[in-house]
Motif scaffolding. Structure first.
Motif, PDB file in Angstrom:
ATOM      1  N   THR A 322       0.822  -1.211   0.000  1.00  0.00           N
ATOM      2  CA  THR A 322       0.000   0.000   0.000  1.00  0.00           C
ATOM      3  C   THR A 322       0.855   1.259   0.000  1.00  0.00           C
ATOM      4  OG1 THR A 322      -1.811  -1.137   1.141  1.00  0.00           O
ATOM      5  CG2 THR A 322      -1.783   1.265   1.266  1.00  0.00           C
ATOM      6  N   MET A 326       0.678   3.915  -3.082  1.00  0.00           N
ATOM      7  CA  MET A 326       0.232   5.293  -2.824  1.00  0.00           C
ATOM      8  C   MET A 326       1.324   6.317  -3.162  1.00  0.00           C
ATOM      9  SD  MET A 326      -2.830   5.034  -2.163  1.00  0.00           S
ATOM     10  CE  MET A 326      -3.896   3.618  -1.965  1.00  0.00           C
ATOM     11  N   LYS A 334      -4.262   3.089  -8.212  1.00  0.00           N
ATOM     12  CA  LYS A 334      -4.687   3.195  -6.815  1.00  0.00           C
ATOM     13  C   LYS A 334      -6.145   2.769  -6.656  1.00  0.00           C
ATOM     14  CE  LYS A 334      -1.473   6.954  -5.757  1.00  0.00           C
ATOM     15  NZ  LYS A 334      -1.311   8.400  -5.542  1.00  0.00           N
TER      16      LYS A 334
END
Length: 516
Positions: A322, A326, A334
């Motif tokens: 993650t 990101m 995303k």
């Protein structure tokens, strides 16, 4: 050097994540005792009353789970709310150890996200995050992982502690056994000097607790019966090594899809494209996943809750991924990634809309259980025995505080080994059970067919059955079970008289009293 936001407020952030993990479980507080929980709470209740564990019922695992329920019942109380509260705090402790494991592997930011993802995934009702069982296994698994990550070749006691907690995980669920292979392998790989010594230290940590548990089993039941119930039965009767290969392939696809686990695997694959090229970490995570997956599937039934033991490794990998996604990807990537994580929750909402039950209880309903338990409680004495033939939820024994008159509480235990139906018939003819609980004959036969029946010569029929929830082609000598069930229903009126008929939309529950 200036500390990052996560470093400055680490304790507060972790506290918030713990509150989230506990708070997300509040809707479960009113959920009744689940099917498997019913058997463990029953065993725990009578264990506290001095009843020998393995004599309470046919019990084919090590005694870790009922022991945990003993702790709950003794110190927290016997209500479903008490059980749910204990599970919430127990799972929060697992989250804390996973946080520190992720911090050692990656960093604080990844650890926060790992813990948050774990709180969400371990809550999912599809994989029975609502109850204990696999969830209880995760704490010792994660503690073992943490101690392994603390391991320094100069200080090898961490390996021993890793082994001890690996053993504790196995005592709770034998499906944790394959992880021993993972830790033994990396004990060898991560020890430049004397790698075999490191493996031996780890295996000693695993083996010493086993001496005590095997000794307990030996003196409780004897060697042959203990080995059969705990090891041989699972391997020979109900495991991935039994049944048609096509069944296991199709059931794997079915369970991965309907449980939503396949979308978590896809999320890991997407994240893996953007992770730093740190091969040792990826090898470690991939190995942990493979050995955990082996543990999840080895039971052969492909129940969704078996995948719960993959949640720690999913959380670690997705926590790491993650952060990378990101920071490095486009909005489209995303959105795809977040969507994959959310889909299992959407599946849950659809299931709730269909069943109108946020607890996702048994199809036959907890309302049935309440009426049966109420009648048993008010019309039998605590000294009398009851037995539910093919009854859906063994919690009736715990809730009614009545001993089971026969050792086989689950349908599979009767259907997979026909001679047990013959045992039940003998129990009935000898009037060893005080009160019988049955469905009507037609519904009982439909249960047998639902679990066992398929056309071996019709491939399409077999494929169709593999995608139905309760099909398990492990019934030995089927359709012998049909004949044996009919024989039982012929024997019942000769020794028992109908006491109560509870009518429901799809079936009747009949309560029988032994003739004097």
């Amino acid at each position: 050097m200036t500390k990052s936001f996560f470093e400055q407020y680490e304790k507060y952030i972790l506290f918030v994540v713990i509150l989230f993990a506990i708070g997300i479980r509040l809707p479960y507080l009113n959920c009744p005792i689940q099917v498997d929980e019913g058997a463990y709470t029953y065993m725990a209740h009578f264990w506290l009353k001095g009843e020998s564990l393995y004599k309470t019922r046919f019990f084919n695992v090590l005694p870790g789970l009922p022991f945990l329920y003993v702790i709950i019942l003794k110190f927290f109380g016997e209500s479903p709310v008490a059980i749910r509260v204990f599970i919430s705090f127990y799972n929060a402790l697992t989250l804390v150890f996973l946080y520190f494991a992720a911090k050692k592997l990656f960093g604080i930011k990844e650890a926060v996200i790992t813990a948050s993802i774990y709180a969400y995934l371990s809550w999912l009702p599809h994989i029975r995050g609502i109850s204990g069982k696999e969830l209880f296994m995760l704490l010792p698994c994660v503690v073992a992982l943490y101690f392994f990550l603390c391991y320094d070749p100069k200080k090898q006691y961490h390996l021993f502690l890793c082994g001890v907690f690996s053993a504790l995980a196995i005592f709770i669920r034998q499906s944790a056994l394959p992880l021993v292979g993972h830790f033994a392998l990396f004990s060898f790989l991560q020890t430049p000097k004397k790698p075999l010594k490191a493996v031996v230290i780890y295996l000693l940590g695993v083996g010493i607790p086993f001496v005590f548990i095997l000794t307990y089993g030996y003196f409780t039941m004897g060697k042959e019966r203990f080995l059969y119930q705990v090891f041989t039965y699972r391997i020979d009767t109900n495991s991935i090594f039994v049944g048609p290969v096509l069944y296991h392939i199709l059931r794997c696809l079915y369970s991965l899809g309907v449980s939503g686990v396949v979308f978590l695997i896809l999320a890991v694959i997407v994240a893996n494209f953007y992770l730093p090229s740190k091969l040792p970490q990826k090898m470690f995570l991939f190995s942990y996943f493979l050995f955990s997956f082996l543990g999840a599937i080895i039971g052969g039934n492909w129940f969704f809750h078996y995948y719960l033991q993959l949640i720690p490794i999913f959380s670690l990998w997705l926590g790491w991924g993650t952060v990378a996604i990101m920071e490095k990807t486009t909005l489209k990537i995303k959105a795809i990634y977040v969507g994959l994580l959310i889909i299992p929750f959407i599946f849950y909402l659809l299931a709730v809309a269909y069943t109108k039950d946020h607890c996702l209880g048994p199809e036959e309903g907890n309302a049935v259980n309440k009426k049966v338990v109420s009648y048993i409680t008010h019309h039998t004495t605590p000294e009398e025995t009851i037995y539910g033939l093919f009854y859906h939820n063994p919690s009736i024994y715990f809730l009614a505080k009545r001993k089971a008159g026969a050792p086989y509480l689950f349908r599979d235990e009767l259907l997979f080994v026909p001679k047990r139906l013959e045992e039940i018939e003998k129990y009935i003819k000898d009037k060893k059970i005080d009160h019988l609980i049955t469905y009507d004959l037609d519904y009982t036969l439909s249960i047998v067919r639902m679990h066992c029946e398929y056309d071996k010569n019709n491939t399409m029929n077999f494929v169709k059955r593999c995608f139905m929830p309760n099909f398990t082609p492990f019934c030995q000598d089927y359709p012998l079970q049909i004949t044996l069930v009919r024989n039982i229903f012929k024997a019942i009126p000769q020794q028992y008289v109908k006491s109560k008929i509870l009518a429901f939309p799809k079936f009747k529950v009949i309560i029988w009293n032994r003739r004097e």
